[in-house]
Design a protein around this motif. Structure first.
Motif, PDB file in Angstrom:
ATOM      1  N   LEU A 135     -58.845   2.852  88.359  1.00 30.96           N
ATOM      2  CA  LEU A 135     -58.947   1.371  88.680  1.00 30.96           C
ATOM      3  C   LEU A 135     -58.733   0.525  87.523  1.00 30.96           C
ATOM      4  CD1 LEU A 135     -61.810   1.992  91.107  1.00 30.96           C
ATOM      5  CD2 LEU A 135     -59.142   1.835  91.613  1.00 30.96           C
ATOM      6  N   ALA A 136     -59.211   0.992  86.209  1.00 34.78           N
ATOM      7  CA  ALA A 136     -59.436   0.057  85.046  1.00 34.78           C
ATOM      8  C   ALA A 136     -57.861  -0.327  84.843  1.00 34.78           C
ATOM      9  CB  ALA A 136     -59.975   0.803  83.895  1.00 34.78           C
ATOM     10  N   SER A 137     -57.023   0.810  84.802  1.00 30.39           N
ATOM     11  CA  SER A 137     -55.575   0.598  84.362  1.00 30.39           C
ATOM     12  C   SER A 137     -54.860  -0.176  85.278  1.00 30.39           C
ATOM     13  CB  SER A 137     -54.939   1.818  84.257  1.00 30.39           C
ATOM     14  OG  SER A 137     -54.010   1.976  82.983  1.00 30.39           O
ATOM     15  N   ALA A 138     -55.221   0.058  86.671  1.00 30.89           N
ATOM     16  CA  ALA A 138     -54.658  -0.881  87.693  1.00 30.89           C
ATOM     17  C   ALA A 138     -54.671  -2.344  87.540  1.00 30.89           C
ATOM     18  CB  ALA A 138     -55.134  -0.467  88.908  1.00 30.89           C
ATOM     19  N   ALA A 139     -56.038  -2.512  86.932  1.00 34.01           N
ATOM     20  CA  ALA A 139     -56.666  -3.923  86.789  1.00 34.01           C
ATOM     21  C   ALA A 139     -55.637  -4.752  85.475  1.00 34.01           C
ATOM     22  CB  ALA A 139     -58.001  -4.154  86.374  1.00 34.01           C
ATOM     23  N   VAL A 140     -55.384  -3.902  84.492  1.00 27.05           N
ATOM     24  CA  VAL A 140     -54.675  -4.203  83.366  1.00 27.05           C
ATOM     25  C   VAL A 140     -53.232  -4.301  83.947  1.00 27.05           C
ATOM     26  CG1 VAL A 140     -53.847  -3.422  81.361  1.00 27.05           C
ATOM     27  CG2 VAL A 140     -56.186  -2.843  81.637  1.00 27.05           C
ATOM     28  N   ALA A 141     -52.709  -3.769  84.638  1.00 23.39           N
ATOM     29  CA  ALA A 141     -51.351  -3.740  85.221  1.00 23.39           C
ATOM     30  C   ALA A 141     -51.290  -5.383  85.862  1.00 23.39           C
ATOM     31  CB  ALA A 141     -50.859  -2.603  86.209  1.00 23.39           C
ATOM     32  N   ARG A 142     -52.277  -5.554  86.979  1.00 19.20           N
ATOM     33  CA  ARG A 142     -52.140  -6.679  87.674  1.00 19.20           C
ATOM     34  C   ARG A 142     -52.424  -7.961  86.768  1.00 19.20           C
ATOM     35  NH1 ARG A 142     -55.376  -3.673  91.047  1.00 19.20           N
ATOM     36  NH2 ARG A 142     -54.321  -3.386  93.164  1.00 19.20           N
ATOM     37  N   ALA A 143     -53.415  -7.833  85.585  1.00 16.10           N
ATOM     38  CA  ALA A 143     -53.389  -8.980  84.608  1.00 16.10           C
ATOM     39  C   ALA A 143     -52.067  -9.440  83.901  1.00 16.10           C
ATOM     40  CB  ALA A 143     -54.542  -8.544  83.616  1.00 16.10           C
ATOM     41  N   ALA A 144     -51.188  -8.222  83.808  1.00 14.76           N
ATOM     42  CA  ALA A 144     -49.891  -8.263  83.182  1.00 14.76           C
ATOM     43  C   ALA A 144     -48.775  -8.667  84.330  1.00 14.76           C
ATOM     44  CB  ALA A 144     -49.592  -7.085  82.350  1.00 14.76           C
ATOM     45  N   GLY A 145     -49.320  -8.855  85.412  1.00 18.60           N
ATOM     46  CA  GLY A 145     -48.275  -9.563  86.464  1.00 18.60           C
ATOM     47  C   GLY A 145     -47.588  -8.408  87.273  1.00 18.60           C
ATOM     48  N   LEU A 146     -48.078  -7.084  86.828  1.00 13.61           N
ATOM     49  CA  LEU A 146     -47.173  -6.072  87.804  1.00 13.61           C
ATOM     50  C   LEU A 146     -47.796  -5.946  89.026  1.00 13.61           C
ATOM     51  CD1 LEU A 146     -46.912  -5.588  84.560  1.00 13.61           C
ATOM     52  CD2 LEU A 146     -46.276  -3.124  85.215  1.00 13.61           C
ATOM     53  N   ALA A 147     -47.098  -5.386  89.980  1.00 13.77           N
ATOM     54  CA  ALA A 147     -47.605  -5.117  91.171  1.00 13.77           C
ATOM     55  C   ALA A 147     -47.504  -3.591  91.759  1.00 13.77           C
ATOM     56  CB  ALA A 147     -47.064  -5.755  92.354  1.00 13.77           C
ATOM     57  N   PRO A 148     -48.281  -2.850  92.245  1.00 11.05           N
ATOM     58  CA  PRO A 148     -47.981  -1.583  92.834  1.00 11.05           C
ATOM     59  C   PRO A 148     -46.889  -1.592  93.937  1.00 11.05           C
ATOM     60  CG  PRO A 148     -50.005  -2.194  93.979  1.00 11.05           C
ATOM     61  CD  PRO A 148     -49.450  -3.472  92.916  1.00 11.05           C
ATOM     62  N   THR A 149     -46.204  -0.367  93.768  1.00 13.64           N
ATOM     63  CA  THR A 149     -44.980  -0.135  94.632  1.00 13.64           C
ATOM     64  C   THR A 149     -45.220   1.226  95.500  1.00 13.64           C
ATOM     65  OG1 THR A 149     -43.679   1.383  93.299  1.00 13.64           O
ATOM     66  CG2 THR A 149     -43.413  -1.140  93.029  1.00 13.64           C
TER      67      THR A 149
END
Length: 165
Positions: A135-149
């Motif tokens: 979950l922490a890494s997912a939050a980092v990805a979101r903060a960088a503008g990435l979205a899950p596929t």
């Protein structure tokens, strides 16, 4: 690809050097950092050898290995890494922050700066692979503008950000 230093409010993203290995071995010494990525902490010597390979660059001329260490500017100490593997118009990124410095927003700050830096290049897409339970890494990805596929690779969710409108 010439990567250069990237500066943020609290961090300097410094191009990786072999001389960073000893300090980074301490930063990355917590076995908990490997919960989602596997493996175990590297010794300073093993990390030095790995950094020698990374600094030498990819043997494939179509691939660029771009690696930075994160230096906390207030204390002038290393706290983690970010990386981008650039293949054509796509960059695959990753990050890690040592356990003592987690929860301070350093990974998000560094990942945002990395993606901003990459968006100034002729790239179309940024990708990250994240374990579904991290979950922490997912939050980092979101903060960088990435979205899950919906795409999975080796048990990890592929996250994506288009750099082109």
């Amino acid at each position: 690809m010439d990567i250069g230093t990237i500066r943020t409010t609290r961090l300097d993203l410094l191009p990786l050097q072999v001389s960073h290995a000893a300090e980074m071995a301490v930063v990355l010494s917590d076995p908990a950092l490997h919960t989602f990525i596997g493996g175990s902490p590297s010794t300073a010597e093993a990390l030095r050898q790995r950094y020698e390979r990374l600094v030498a660059g990819s043997p494939d001329p179509a691939v660029s290995w771009c690696n930075w260490v994160l230096r906390e500017t207030s204390e002038s100490r290393l706290v983690g890494t970010v990386q981008a593997t650039v293949m054509g118009p796509t960059a695959e990124i990753a990050w890690v922050v040592g356990t003592p410095w987690q929860g301070r927003g350093y990974a998000s700050e560094a990942a945002r700066a990395l993606v901003d830096h990459l968006s100034g290049r002729s790239l179309h897409t940024v990708i990250a692979h994240i374990h579904p339970d991290h979950l922490a890494s997912a939050a980092v990805a979101r903060a960088a503008g990435l979205a899950p596929t919906a795409e999975m690779q080796d048990g990890e969710v592929r996250w994506r950000r288009s750099l082109r409108a």
